[in-house]
Structures are given as structure tokens and as C-alpha cells.
Design an enzyme around this catalytic site. Structure first.
Site, PDB file in Angstrom:
ATOM      1  N   LYS A  53     -38.255 -39.008 -50.257  1.00 23.12           N
ATOM      2  CA  LYS A  53     -39.060 -39.240 -52.042  1.00 23.12           C
ATOM      3  C   LYS A  53     -40.323 -39.637 -51.424  1.00 23.12           C
ATOM      4  CE  LYS A  53     -34.541 -38.758 -53.498  1.00 23.12           C
ATOM      5  NZ  LYS A  53     -33.863 -39.097 -55.237  1.00 23.12           N
ATOM      6  N   LYS A  85     -31.376 -30.477 -45.168  1.00 19.88           N
ATOM      7  CA  LYS A  85     -29.295 -30.910 -46.253  1.00 19.88           C
ATOM      8  C   LYS A  85     -29.521 -29.836 -47.334  1.00 19.88           C
ATOM      9  CE  LYS A  85     -30.578 -34.324 -49.017  1.00 19.88           C
ATOM     10  NZ  LYS A  85     -29.603 -35.906 -49.682  1.00 19.88           N
ATOM     11  N   LYS A  92     -30.788 -29.869 -53.897  1.00 21.07           N
ATOM     12  CA  LYS A  92     -30.559 -29.959 -55.375  1.00 21.07           C
ATOM     13  C   LYS A  92     -31.738 -29.976 -56.016  1.00 21.07           C
ATOM     14  CE  LYS A  92     -28.557 -33.407 -58.173  1.00 21.07           C
ATOM     15  NZ  LYS A  92     -26.951 -33.718 -57.665  1.00 21.07           N
TER      16      LYS A  92
HETATM   17  P1  TYM Z   1     -26.588 -38.134 -54.734  1.00 20.75           P
HETATM   18  O1  TYM Z   1     -25.912 -37.833 -55.864  1.00 20.75           O
HETATM   19  O2  TYM Z   1     -27.865 -37.189 -53.664  1.00 20.75           O
HETATM   20  O3  TYM Z   1     -25.249 -37.260 -53.763  1.00 20.75           O
HETATM   21  C1  TYM Z   1     -23.535 -37.418 -53.603  1.00 20.75           C
HETATM   22  C2  TYM Z   1     -23.594 -37.211 -52.894  1.00 20.75           C
HETATM   23  O4  TYM Z   1     -23.205 -36.294 -52.020  1.00 20.75           O
HETATM   24  C3  TYM Z   1     -23.424 -36.254 -50.966  1.00 20.75           C
HETATM   25  N1  TYM Z   1     -24.961 -35.120 -50.392  1.00 20.75           N
HETATM   26  C4  TYM Z   1     -24.412 -33.988 -49.442  1.00 20.75           C
HETATM   27  N2  TYM Z   1     -23.284 -34.277 -48.718  1.00 20.75           N
HETATM   28  C5  TYM Z   1     -23.029 -32.848 -48.060  1.00 20.75           C
HETATM   29  N3  TYM Z   1     -24.132 -31.925 -47.309  1.00 20.75           N
HETATM   30  C6  TYM Z   1     -24.928 -32.312 -48.520  1.00 20.75           C
HETATM   31  N4  TYM Z   1     -25.778 -31.899 -48.340  1.00 20.75           N
HETATM   32  C7  TYM Z   1     -24.928 -33.698 -49.515  1.00 20.75           C
HETATM   33  N5  TYM Z   1     -26.291 -33.797 -50.027  1.00 20.75           N
HETATM   34  C8  TYM Z   1     -25.602 -34.500 -51.107  1.00 20.75           C
HETATM   35  C9  TYM Z   1     -24.619 -37.662 -51.055  1.00 20.75           C
HETATM   36  O5  TYM Z   1     -23.753 -37.383 -49.145  1.00 20.75           O
HETATM   37  C10 TYM Z   1     -23.837 -38.113 -51.764  1.00 20.75           C
HETATM   38  O6  TYM Z   1     -21.920 -38.993 -51.168  1.00 20.75           O
HETATM   39  N6  TYM Z   1     -27.178 -42.704 -53.246  1.00 20.75           N
HETATM   40  C11 TYM Z   1     -26.709 -41.829 -53.564  1.00 20.75           C
HETATM   41  C12 TYM Z   1     -25.951 -42.819 -54.861  1.00 20.75           C
HETATM   42  C13 TYM Z   1     -25.700 -43.520 -54.795  1.00 20.75           C
HETATM   43  C14 TYM Z   1     -23.833 -44.115 -54.549  1.00 20.75           C
HETATM   44  C15 TYM Z   1     -23.823 -45.360 -55.141  1.00 20.75           C
HETATM   45  C16 TYM Z   1     -23.375 -43.280 -53.911  1.00 20.75           C
HETATM   46  C17 TYM Z   1     -26.168 -44.703 -56.446  1.00 20.75           C
HETATM   47  N7  TYM Z   1     -25.002 -45.812 -54.954  1.00 20.75           N
HETATM   48  C18 TYM Z   1     -22.714 -46.098 -54.099  1.00 20.75           C
HETATM   49  C19 TYM Z   1     -22.039 -44.506 -52.495  1.00 20.75           C
HETATM   50  C20 TYM Z   1     -22.162 -45.717 -53.326  1.00 20.75           C
HETATM   51  C21 TYM Z   1     -27.186 -39.907 -53.616  1.00 20.75           C
HETATM   52  O7  TYM Z   1     -28.032 -39.858 -54.181  1.00 20.75           O
HETATM   53  O8  TYM Z   1     -25.708 -39.583 -53.636  1.00 20.75           O
END
Ligand code: TYM
Length: 332
Positions: A114, A196, A199
Site C-alpha cells: 500500500k 490477488k 477492489k
Molecule cells: P479486506 O477488507 O481487504 O478483505 C475482507 C476479507 O476478504 C478476504 N479477501 C480475499 N479472499 C480471497 N481472495 C481474494 N482475492 C481476497 N481479497 C480479500 C480477506 O482476506 C479478508 O478476509 N485487514 C482486513 C480487515 C480486518 C480484519 C480484522 C479481518 C480488520 N480487522 C480482524 C479479520 C479480523 C482487510 O483489509 O480485509
């Protein structure tokens, strides 16, 4: 009776969820709520680490909340709330900062990634992002964290912080484990299948969004990068594009790779891509319908948000009191 284990997970309200978010995480959450004490969070504070347009962030927060419910999370069975509604997340995050090292945060691949994309805004929040995530998880004495593979490194850090704190004082936090789905844990970009699906990708053709209409889904899948041998076969190393489509197809239908290879033998990529588009469209149609209904009743959404934030807050306060006592903060 044995107490149910606690699961916690979060998603950022930075736009409509992708098929990757859905297959890697959100879809599983709906299933897990039957067997676990489930807590799901729209992590709006995390979204602030990248500059957001305030009115868009507001809309996207409602949208993310409605999408979670539309994807099957049932507010009668799971807690679903917005992170900034529970002050304890930011508070615990500050405390845990003091148990996290600069070197650890510097090694986080998401930070490196990022900060290269937002060179003009490498702020302290972006660097500190994983500590807030650790606070989210540890605040609820979470046993399991259902996430996609890309979040594994952050979870490891949360475990290290929990262990460090527990060892410095006495057992305070449950040390959480990750929970990864067998299929869909790492959905790749349709245009660059080694990366990956995300969005935040600048190329819209690289991802499917949960609210994409059927014709858009079909167009994006048809233009997905494949290869020139026109054989539907699973080989992630040499045929990353086709293998990614097969993984998506498998995650939705449950068919094995052998079954998929058999079904599409000798048929070329056109037929296979249309079949992939069909299963995605079929999967998303009921979600899109439910989403529209939910978004038409913002007051209804707010009522659930408020009630759930209050319940989450009660849980959060319990952990915070314990933490404050251990580290010597006076509580009156
Ligand atoms: P975020 O918002 O980027 O994504 C949410 C969830 O989607 C999963 N994900 C994917 N899984 C498979 N293939 C992909 N291409 C893909 N893109 C996203 C992510 O692994 C995630 O599970 N930091 C986290 C949010 C967060 C969080 C937490 C998660 C904040 N606090 C506490 C678990 C526990 C994030 O940015 O997810």
C-alpha cells in the site's frame, strides 16, 4: 454444555465487495454463524488509512453492512457492527502499540504494497493498521479468525502480540487461530492471475463485484486472461488464468478439478468461460435482490447497527478493564 468458540472477522467498507472477498471470507461467515459465537465487523477505521471521500465512506459503510446481511449473516445469530461504534477498538489499539515493534510492522507485505501505491500518503495509520486489526480480534477473546490467505501475516502478528502481552503479565488474551476455506482462499485477478483479486485494482476488468449486473459479469469473465492451449486443466503454475477460473467454479459448485476437467474436455475456453459466468451470476442473483431490499430501509439497518454496537461494546469493555488493570491504569 460446552461453550461455543468465538469467531471474529472484519471487512473494509472501501467499495462493493469483490468475488474474492465473498469466496475467501464473507460466504464462510454465513455458514460459521451456525456453530460459533460469531462477531463480524465493518472496519471503517481501517478504511481511513487511505484517503476517503467522506460521503462515499458513509454510503459504503451502509453498503458493506447491507451486503453482509445479504450474503447470509443473520443478525439474530451473529453480532454485526461498525468498528467506530465501539470505542474500545481504538483504545486497545493504542495500548497494544506499546507491545509491537517497528521492525515487525515494517515487514508487513500489505504495508509495503500500500505504501508503494500511495507514495504521497504513507501515514502513521497505514503503518499501524495491523495493530488495530490485532485489537479488533483480541478485544473479543476470539478463538478463530476466518480470513482469506492475504490476511495471514496480520493474524500472525496478532498472535505474537497476544503471546507477548500474556507472557509479560498473565494470561489475558485468547491466542487466536486462522480459519481458511479450502476453496476460494486466494481468488486471483482476472487480468493478472498471479496477483490477488482486489477492489483497489485500477483495471475494472480484473475483478467481479458482488453488485455487477449479469452482462458485466459475463463480459469480465469472457475477457479474463487465459493461455493459448485451449485446454481446461488445473495447473496454477503454467496455466494461472484458467486455474483461477477453475477455482472460482469449484468454490461455487463444489465440483472437483477432475470433474471440471472432464465436463469441459475438448470444449475450449469459450464454453467454459460462459459456464463460469453462469454459476457466478446464479450465486449472486439472490444476494443482489436482498441487498436492494435492505438498502431501501436505512432506518431498519441503523436500528440493527445500534443494537449490535451496544452488545459488542459490553463485550469489549470486559476485556479492556482486564487489560487496564494488568498494566496499571487506574480505573474508578
Ligand atoms: P479486506 O477488507 O481487504 O478483505 C475482507 C476479507 O476478504 C478476504 N479477501 C480475499 N479472499 C480471497 N481472495 C481474494 N482475492 C481476497 N481479497 C480479500 C480477506 O482476506 C479478508 O478476509 N485487514 C482486513 C480487515 C480486518 C480484519 C480484522 C479481518 C480488520 N480487522 C480482524 C479479520 C479480523 C482487510 O483489509 O480485509
Amino acid at each position: 454444555m460446552e461453550e461455543k468458540k468465538i469467531i471474529f472477522s472484519g471487512i473494509q467498507p472501501t467499495g462493493v465487495f469483490t468475488l474474492g472477498n465473498y469466496l475467501g471470507a464473507v460466504r464462510n461467515w454465513g455458514k460459521l454463524q451456525e456453530d460459533y459465537r460469531s462477531i463480524f465487523c465493518v472496519v471503517d477505521l481501517h478504511a481511513l488509512t487511505v484517503r476517503q471521500v467522506p460521503k462515499d465512506l458513509r454510503h459504503q459503510t451502509y453498503q458493506a453492512y447491507a451486503l453482509l446481511l445479504a450474503c447470509g449473516i443473520d443478525p439474530e445469530k451473529a453480532l454485526v457492527f461498525v468498528q467506530s461504534h465501539v470505542a474500545g477498538h481504538a483504545e486497545l489499539s493504542w495500548i497494544l502499540n506499546n507491545y509491537t515493534y517497528f521492525g515487525e510492522l515494517s515487514r508487513m507485505t500489505q504495508f509495503k504494497d500500500k505504501s508503494s501505491k500511495h507514495e504521497d500518503n504513507i501515514n502513521a495509520g497505514l503503518f499501524d493498521y495491523p495493530v488495530l486489526m490485532a485489537a479488533d480480534i483480541l478485544l473479543y477473546q476470539t478463538d478463530l479468525v476466518p480470513i482469506g490467505a492475504d490476511q495471514k501475516q496480520h493474524l500472525e502478528l496478532a498472535r505474537d502480540i497476544a503471546n507477548r502481552f500474556n507472557n509479560a503479565y498473565s494470561p489475558t488474551f485468547v491466542v487466536p487461530d486462522g480459519y481458511f476455506s479450502k476453496s476460494g482462499a486466494r481468488v486471483k485477478s482476472l487480468q493478472e492471475p498471479t496477483k490477488k483479486m482486489s477492489k483497489s485494482d485500477t483495471n475494472e476488468k480484473s475483478y467481479i463485484l458482488l453488485l455487477d449486473p449479469p452482462n458485466v459479469i459475463r463480459k469480465k469473465i469472457r475477457s479474463a486472461v487465459t493461455d493459448s492451449d485451449a485446454k481446461v486443466a488445473y495447473d496454477p503454475e503454467n496455466k494461472a488464468g484458467v486455474s483461477n477460473l477453475m477455482e472460482i467454479y469449484q468454490a461455487i459448485t463444489g465440483d472437483s478439478f477432475e470433474e471440471i476437467e472432464g465436463k469441459f474436455e475438448g470444449q475450449g475456453y469459450g464454453v467454459f468461460k460462459d459456464a463460469v459466468a453462469d454459476v457466478i451470476i446464479g450465486e449472486l442473483e439472490p444476494i443482489q435482490k436482498r441487498y436492494e431490499e435492505l438498502m431501501n430501509d436505512k432506518k431498519g439497518l441503523e436500528a440493527i447497527m445500534k443494537e449490535h454496537a451496544e452488545m459488542a461494546n459490553r463485550m469489549a469493555i470486559r476485556t479492556l478493564r482486564k487489560v487496564k488493570k494488568k498494566i496499571g491504569l487506574v480505573q474508578v
